[in-house]
Design an enzyme around this catalytic site. Structure first.
Site, short mmCIF file in Angstrom:
data_model
loop_
_atom_site.label_atom_id
_atom_site.label_comp_id
_atom_site.label_asym_id
_atom_site.label_seq_id
_atom_site.Cartn_x
_atom_site.Cartn_y
_atom_site.Cartn_z
N ASN A 9 0.86 -1.18 0.00
CA ASN A 9 0.00 0.00 0.00
C ASN A 9 0.90 1.24 0.00
OD1 ASN A 9 -1.77 2.08 0.56
ND2 ASN A 9 -2.17 1.43 2.67
N TRP A 10 0.99 1.86 -1.16
CA TRP A 10 1.92 2.99 -1.29
C TRP A 10 1.41 4.26 -0.63
CZ3 TRP A 10 3.77 2.81 -7.14
CH2 TRP A 10 4.35 1.56 -7.40
N LYS A 11 0.14 4.29 -0.30
CA LYS A 11 -0.48 5.50 0.26
C LYS A 11 -0.25 6.69 -0.69
CE LYS A 11 0.04 3.33 4.68
NZ LYS A 11 0.13 3.43 6.13
N HIS A 95 -9.30 1.16 5.02
CA HIS A 95 -7.98 1.34 5.63
C HIS A 95 -8.11 2.28 6.83
CE1 HIS A 95 -3.87 2.64 6.32
NE2 HIS A 95 -3.53 1.48 5.80
N GLU A 97 -6.47 4.72 7.81
CA GLU A 97 -6.34 6.16 7.53
C GLU A 97 -7.64 6.71 6.96
OE1 GLU A 97 -2.72 5.58 5.40
OE2 GLU A 97 -1.82 5.01 7.31
N GLU A 167 -4.94 -4.88 10.70
CA GLU A 167 -3.90 -3.88 10.91
C GLU A 167 -4.17 -3.12 12.22
OE1 GLU A 167 -2.08 -2.68 6.85
OE2 GLU A 167 -3.94 -1.56 7.09
N GLY A 173 2.89 2.40 10.57
CA GLY A 173 3.83 3.49 10.37
C GLY A 173 4.59 3.89 11.62
N SER A 213 3.81 -1.91 10.12
CA SER A 213 5.27 -1.93 10.29
C SER A 213 5.91 -3.27 9.92
CB SER A 213 5.66 -1.53 11.71
OG SER A 213 5.26 -0.18 11.96
N GLY A 234 3.02 -1.05 4.13
CA GLY A 234 3.05 0.36 3.76
C GLY A 234 4.46 0.80 3.41
N GLY A 235 5.14 1.45 4.36
CA GLY A 235 6.46 2.05 4.13
C GLY A 235 7.45 1.16 3.42
P1 PGA Z 1 3.14 0.45 7.43
O1 PGA Z 1 1.66 0.62 6.85
O2 PGA Z 1 3.69 -0.85 6.88
O3 PGA Z 1 3.90 1.64 6.92
O4 PGA Z 1 3.04 0.41 8.90
C1 PGA Z 1 0.79 -0.48 6.73
C2 PGA Z 1 -0.54 -0.04 6.18
O5 PGA Z 1 -1.02 1.05 6.53
O6 PGA Z 1 -1.16 -0.77 5.38
#
Ligand code: PGA
Length: 257
Positions: A9-11, A95, A97, A167, A173, A213, A234-235
């Site tokens: 997930n590149w956001k 998600h 966010e 999650e 993050g 993470s 994500g990251g």
């Molecule tokens: P993260 O994000 O790996 O940067 O913690 C995961 C996500 O939000 O899907």
């Protein structure tokens, strides 16, 4: 058959050029991989670029969000049909966010899940508790509500196109992951809920990803858990090396090699 699935997930990150380069880089390393499912989720405006760069490989493309109407006066929204039209396979829905920054409710999320599935788009439904909810001991209640409201109005057959991503919000993050056994406990709880509603066979076949993470160096431990069937990253999905490291360690931990 339950499939292992690693998705990035590149956001709201990367440019058009970086999108192409990252997908090409992944393609060189894992483009032929068929022991597990792979997806990348770039921002809407780069979806077509990612689809073109992944063409002919086993890398699929996911949208980070989807709307519940097919067309019309919904300024700024993107429909499931449009996502299919540009070559997406999945839509991420709910998600954290979107739940906690944008304010999406379980009711809205349920409409999105249904609309996406009706149109033929597979869904990655994200669920997870906030730190305060974990500390208050209400993780299972929160996750139950999100799963029940997100999926329980759907028929069992629809579950073939649904992936759940557990999650914990406090792990996203932050560099803090859930302890593998704690994550597995929630995954097993989700699977038991699904079994109660849709039957054991359907639940056993469903993929439940862990997210929060995930990095190459903690992936093996998390993925070794019996009810953890992959990762939503994500990251660490923004660079070829770190994402491929997660994929390779997942293959090993799951005994797919
Ligand atoms: P993260 O994000 O790996 O940067 O913690 C995961 C996500 O939000 O899907």
């Amino acid at each position: 058959m339950r499939r292992v699935f690693v998705a990035g997930n590149w956001k709201m990150n990367l440019s058009r050029d970086e999108t192409r380069k990252l997908v090409e880089g992944l393609r060189d390393e894992v483009g032929d991989e068929d022991r597990l499912d792979l997806a990348v989720a770039p921002p809407f405006v780069y979806l077509a670029e990612a689809v073109a760069a992944a063409d002919g490989s086993n890398i699929t493309v996911a949208a980070q969000n989807v709307y519940f109407e097919e067309k019309g006066a919904y300024t700024g929204e993107i429909s499931p049909g449009m996502l299919l039209d540009v070559g997406c396979t999945y839509g991420i829905v709910g998600h954290s966010e979107r739940r906690h920054v944008i304010g999406e409710t379980d009711e809205l999320i349920a409409r999105k899940v249904k609309a996406a599935l009706d149109a033929g788009l597979k869904v990655i439904l994200c669920v997870g508790e906030l730190l305060g909810e974990r500390e208050a001991g209400s993780t299972n209640d929160v996750v139950r509500t999100q799963v029940v409201k997100g999926l329980f109005d759907l028929p069992a057959e629809a579950m073939a196109d649904v992936v759940i991503a557990y999650e914990p919000v406090w792990a996203i993050g932050t560099g803090v992951t859930a302890e593998p056994e704690d994550a597995n406990e929630v995954h097993a709880f989700i699977r038991a809920l699904l079994a109660e509603k849709f039957g054991r066979r359907v639940a056993d076949d469903m993929t439940i990803q862990y997210g929060g993470s995930v990095k190459a160096d903690n992936a093996a431990e998390l993925m070794a858990q019996t009810d953890v069937d992959g990762a939503l990253v994500g990251g660490a999905s923004l660079k070829v090396d770190s994402f491929v490291g997660i994929i390779r360690n997942t293959i090993e931990a799951k005994g797919l090699g």
